[in-house]
Scaffold this motif. Structure first.
Motif, PDB file in Angstrom:
ATOM      1  N   ALA A  62       0.834  -1.095  -0.001  1.00 59.18           N
ATOM      2  CA  ALA A  62      -0.018  -0.017  -0.194  1.00 59.18           C
ATOM      3  C   ALA A  62       0.810   1.286  -0.018  1.00 59.18           C
ATOM      4  CB  ALA A  62      -0.967   0.150   1.077  1.00 59.18           C
ATOM      5  N   GLY A  63       2.267   1.089  -0.003  1.00 62.92           N
ATOM      6  CA  GLY A  63       2.963   2.327  -0.036  1.00 62.92           C
ATOM      7  C   GLY A  63       3.330   2.773   1.277  1.00 62.92           C
ATOM      8  N   GLU A  64       3.176   2.147   2.378  1.00 57.14           N
ATOM      9  CA  GLU A  64       3.557   2.513   3.719  1.00 57.14           C
ATOM     10  C   GLU A  64       4.824   1.947   4.160  1.00 57.14           C
ATOM     11  OE1 GLU A  64       0.960   4.228   6.347  1.00 57.14           O
ATOM     12  OE2 GLU A  64      -0.906   3.543   5.309  1.00 57.14           O
ATOM     13  N   ARG A  65       5.419   2.674   5.020  1.00 55.92           N
ATOM     14  CA  ARG A  65       6.858   1.969   5.697  1.00 55.92           C
ATOM     15  C   ARG A  65       7.206   2.044   6.944  1.00 55.92           C
ATOM     16  NH1 ARG A  65       6.740   0.619   0.941  1.00 55.92           N
ATOM     17  NH2 ARG A  65       8.221   0.354  -0.585  1.00 55.92           N
ATOM     18  N   GLU A  66       6.127   2.847   7.839  1.00 56.11           N
ATOM     19  CA  GLU A  66       6.339   2.899   9.155  1.00 56.11           C
ATOM     20  C   GLU A  66       5.501   2.364  10.026  1.00 56.11           C
ATOM     21  OE1 GLU A  66       7.103   6.688  12.272  1.00 56.11           O
ATOM     22  OE2 GLU A  66       7.017   7.152  10.197  1.00 56.11           O
ATOM     23  N   ILE A  67       5.746   1.388  10.906  1.00 56.57           N
ATOM     24  CA  ILE A  67       4.942   0.819  12.014  1.00 56.57           C
ATOM     25  C   ILE A  67       4.730   1.476  13.140  1.00 56.57           C
ATOM     26  CG2 ILE A  67       4.379  -1.470  13.145  1.00 56.57           C
ATOM     27  CD1 ILE A  67       5.929  -2.937  10.826  1.00 56.57           C
ATOM     28  N   ALA A  68       3.751   1.832  13.725  1.00 54.60           N
ATOM     29  CA  ALA A  68       3.267   2.497  14.981  1.00 54.60           C
ATOM     30  C   ALA A  68       2.991   1.582  15.978  1.00 54.60           C
ATOM     31  CB  ALA A  68       2.330   3.750  14.695  1.00 54.60           C
ATOM     32  N   GLU A  69       2.484   0.257  15.644  1.00 53.49           N
ATOM     33  CA  GLU A  69       1.840  -0.606  16.806  1.00 53.49           C
ATOM     34  C   GLU A  69       1.561  -1.875  16.152  1.00 53.49           C
ATOM     35  OE1 GLU A  69      -1.749  -0.608  20.293  1.00 53.49           O
ATOM     36  OE2 GLU A  69      -1.935   0.866  18.628  1.00 53.49           O
ATOM     37  N   VAL A  70       1.673  -2.956  16.838  1.00 54.97           N
ATOM     38  CA  VAL A  70       1.453  -4.241  16.251  1.00 54.97           C
ATOM     39  C   VAL A  70       0.752  -4.995  17.245  1.00 54.97           C
ATOM     40  CG1 VAL A  70       2.662  -6.419  15.582  1.00 54.97           C
ATOM     41  CG2 VAL A  70       3.871  -4.227  15.401  1.00 54.97           C
ATOM     42  N   ALA A  71      -0.329  -5.891  16.760  1.00 53.97           N
ATOM     43  CA  ALA A  71      -0.797  -6.896  17.359  1.00 53.97           C
ATOM     44  C   ALA A  71      -0.850  -8.367  16.666  1.00 53.97           C
ATOM     45  CB  ALA A  71      -2.316  -6.563  17.474  1.00 53.97           C
ATOM     46  N   VAL A  72      -0.778  -9.216  17.770  1.00 52.96           N
ATOM     47  CA  VAL A  72      -0.573 -10.800  17.341  1.00 52.96           C
ATOM     48  C   VAL A  72      -1.417 -11.540  18.217  1.00 52.96           C
ATOM     49  CG1 VAL A  72       1.130 -12.816  16.766  1.00 52.96           C
ATOM     50  CG2 VAL A  72       1.962 -10.569  16.622  1.00 52.96           C
ATOM     51  N   ILE A  73      -2.429 -12.628  17.495  1.00 56.35           N
ATOM     52  CA  ILE A  73      -3.141 -13.217  18.487  1.00 56.35           C
ATOM     53  C   ILE A  73      -3.155 -14.674  17.832  1.00 56.35           C
ATOM     54  CG2 ILE A  73      -5.347 -12.711  16.853  1.00 56.35           C
ATOM     55  CD1 ILE A  73      -6.810 -12.689  19.673  1.00 56.35           C
ATOM     56  N   ALA A  74      -3.210 -15.425  18.953  1.00 53.16           N
ATOM     57  CA  ALA A  74      -3.180 -16.864  18.566  1.00 53.16           C
ATOM     58  C   ALA A  74      -4.111 -17.779  19.513  1.00 53.16           C
ATOM     59  CB  ALA A  74      -1.746 -17.656  18.572  1.00 53.16           C
ATOM     60  N   ASP A  75      -4.500 -18.992  19.396  1.00 56.04           N
ATOM     61  CA  ASP A  75      -4.955 -19.694  20.438  1.00 56.04           C
ATOM     62  C   ASP A  75      -3.846 -20.579  21.087  1.00 56.04           C
ATOM     63  OD1 ASP A  75      -6.860 -21.303  21.686  1.00 56.04           O
ATOM     64  OD2 ASP A  75      -7.588 -22.334  20.179  1.00 56.04           O
ATOM     65  N   ALA A  76      -3.589 -20.185  22.287  1.00 61.24           N
ATOM     66  CA  ALA A  76      -2.418 -20.529  23.026  1.00 61.24           C
ATOM     67  C   ALA A  76      -2.662 -20.276  24.224  1.00 61.24           C
ATOM     68  CB  ALA A  76      -1.103 -20.117  22.348  1.00 61.24           C
ATOM     69  N   PRO A  77      -2.182 -20.957  25.233  1.00 55.39           N
ATOM     70  CA  PRO A  77      -2.337 -20.741  26.734  1.00 55.39           C
ATOM     71  C   PRO A  77      -1.925 -19.408  27.078  1.00 55.39           C
ATOM     72  CG  PRO A  77      -1.373 -22.939  26.392  1.00 55.39           C
ATOM     73  CD  PRO A  77      -1.398 -22.469  25.092  1.00 55.39           C
ATOM     74  N   GLU A  78      -0.710 -19.102  26.412  1.00 61.72           N
ATOM     75  CA  GLU A  78      -0.023 -17.931  26.671  1.00 61.72           C
ATOM     76  C   GLU A  78       0.026 -16.974  25.587  1.00 61.72           C
ATOM     77  OE1 GLU A  78       1.119 -16.667  29.797  1.00 61.72           O
ATOM     78  OE2 GLU A  78       0.145 -18.617  30.823  1.00 61.72           O
ATOM     79  N   PRO A  79       0.136 -15.509  25.581  1.00 63.02           N
ATOM     80  CA  PRO A  79       0.441 -14.859  24.556  1.00 63.02           C
ATOM     81  C   PRO A  79       1.657 -15.105  23.766  1.00 63.02           C
ATOM     82  CG  PRO A  79      -0.423 -13.512  26.327  1.00 63.02           C
ATOM     83  CD  PRO A  79      -0.138 -14.821  26.909  1.00 63.02           C
ATOM     84  N   VAL A  80       1.729 -15.319  22.487  1.00 65.31           N
ATOM     85  CA  VAL A  80       2.572 -15.874  21.475  1.00 65.31           C
ATOM     86  C   VAL A  80       3.459 -14.603  20.946  1.00 65.31           C
ATOM     87  CG1 VAL A  80       3.217 -17.236  19.588  1.00 65.31           C
ATOM     88  CG2 VAL A  80       1.274 -17.878  21.057  1.00 65.31           C
ATOM     89  N   PRO A  81       4.739 -14.634  21.112  1.00 67.25           N
ATOM     90  CA  PRO A  81       5.329 -13.537  20.462  1.00 67.25           C
ATOM     91  C   PRO A  81       5.921 -13.925  18.972  1.00 67.25           C
ATOM     92  CG  PRO A  81       7.020 -14.729  21.798  1.00 67.25           C
ATOM     93  CD  PRO A  81       5.592 -15.318  22.001  1.00 67.25           C
ATOM     94  N   PRO A  82       6.090 -12.909  18.414  1.00 60.36           N
ATOM     95  CA  PRO A  82       6.541 -13.012  16.780  1.00 60.36           C
ATOM     96  C   PRO A  82       7.878 -13.995  16.954  1.00 60.36           C
ATOM     97  CG  PRO A  82       5.952 -10.653  17.178  1.00 60.36           C
ATOM     98  CD  PRO A  82       6.145 -11.411  18.551  1.00 60.36           C
ATOM     99  N   CYS A  83       8.060 -14.713  15.913  1.00 58.24           N
ATOM    100  CA  CYS A  83       9.243 -15.601  15.794  1.00 58.24           C
ATOM    101  C   CYS A  83      10.169 -14.756  15.407  1.00 58.24           C
ATOM    102  CB  CYS A  83       9.037 -16.745  14.602  1.00 58.24           C
ATOM    103  SG  CYS A  83       9.142 -15.952  12.964  1.00 58.24           S
ATOM    104  N   GLY A  84      11.466 -15.264  15.551  1.00 56.67           N
ATOM    105  CA  GLY A  84      12.772 -14.586  15.272  1.00 56.67           C
ATOM    106  C   GLY A  84      12.609 -13.808  13.940  1.00 56.67           C
ATOM    107  N   GLY A  85      12.375 -14.517  12.928  1.00 60.19           N
ATOM    108  CA  GLY A  85      12.346 -13.839  11.567  1.00 60.19           C
ATOM    109  C   GLY A  85      11.476 -12.473  11.544  1.00 60.19           C
TER     110      GLY A  85
END
Length: 130
Positions: A62-85
């Motif tokens: 879409a032509g954008e390049r600057e992230i201000a906030e991120v959200a990630v959700i999964a069905d897991a017992p604890e919140p799942v962080p992004p993988c290393g990559g």
């Protein structure tokens, strides 16, 4: 719609026939626009795409390049962080202070910054200048 709600909505579209582990991600850019992505698995396992990578690809397309906030959700017992990559992918477009909200489908959340998730990130400043 909150960023978690946007990630939750796209998570339902994930293609996870092998792991059954559906993940949704949403990114709010500096302009306020929201881009979402879900994981897409492939029978050739390492060729799948993470939810965060999908959201980043939509943002860049879409032509954008600057992230201000991120959200990630999964069905897991604890919140799942992004993988290393994906942590490195996020660091390409987000400063170390950008919050990453990690959530479960059952309402548990944890927030960390990109810098906390990837201290010592390899960034553009590390590359030689012309």
């Amino acid at each position: 719609m909150s960023l978690i709600d946007a990630a939750r909505a796209v998570r339902d579209n994930a293609h996870a026939p092998y792991s059954q582990f559906k993940v949704g991600a949403a990114i709010r850019t500096a302009s306020g626009r929201v881009y979402a992505g879900c994981n897409v698995e492939n029978a050739a396992y390492p060729e799948g795409t993470c939810a965060e990578a999908g959201a980043i690809a939509a943002m860049v397309a879409a032509g954008e390049r600057e992230i201000a906030e991120v959200a990630v959700i999964a069905d897991a017992p604890e919140p799942v962080p992004p993988c290393g990559g994906c942590r490195q992918r996020l660091a390409e477009f987000a400063g170390p202070e950008v919050p990453v909200i990690m959530a479960t489908v059952h309402g548990r959340t944890r927030t960390a910054t990109v810098g906390e998730l990837l201290p010592g990130a390899f960034r553009k400043v590390h590359l030689p200048k012309d």
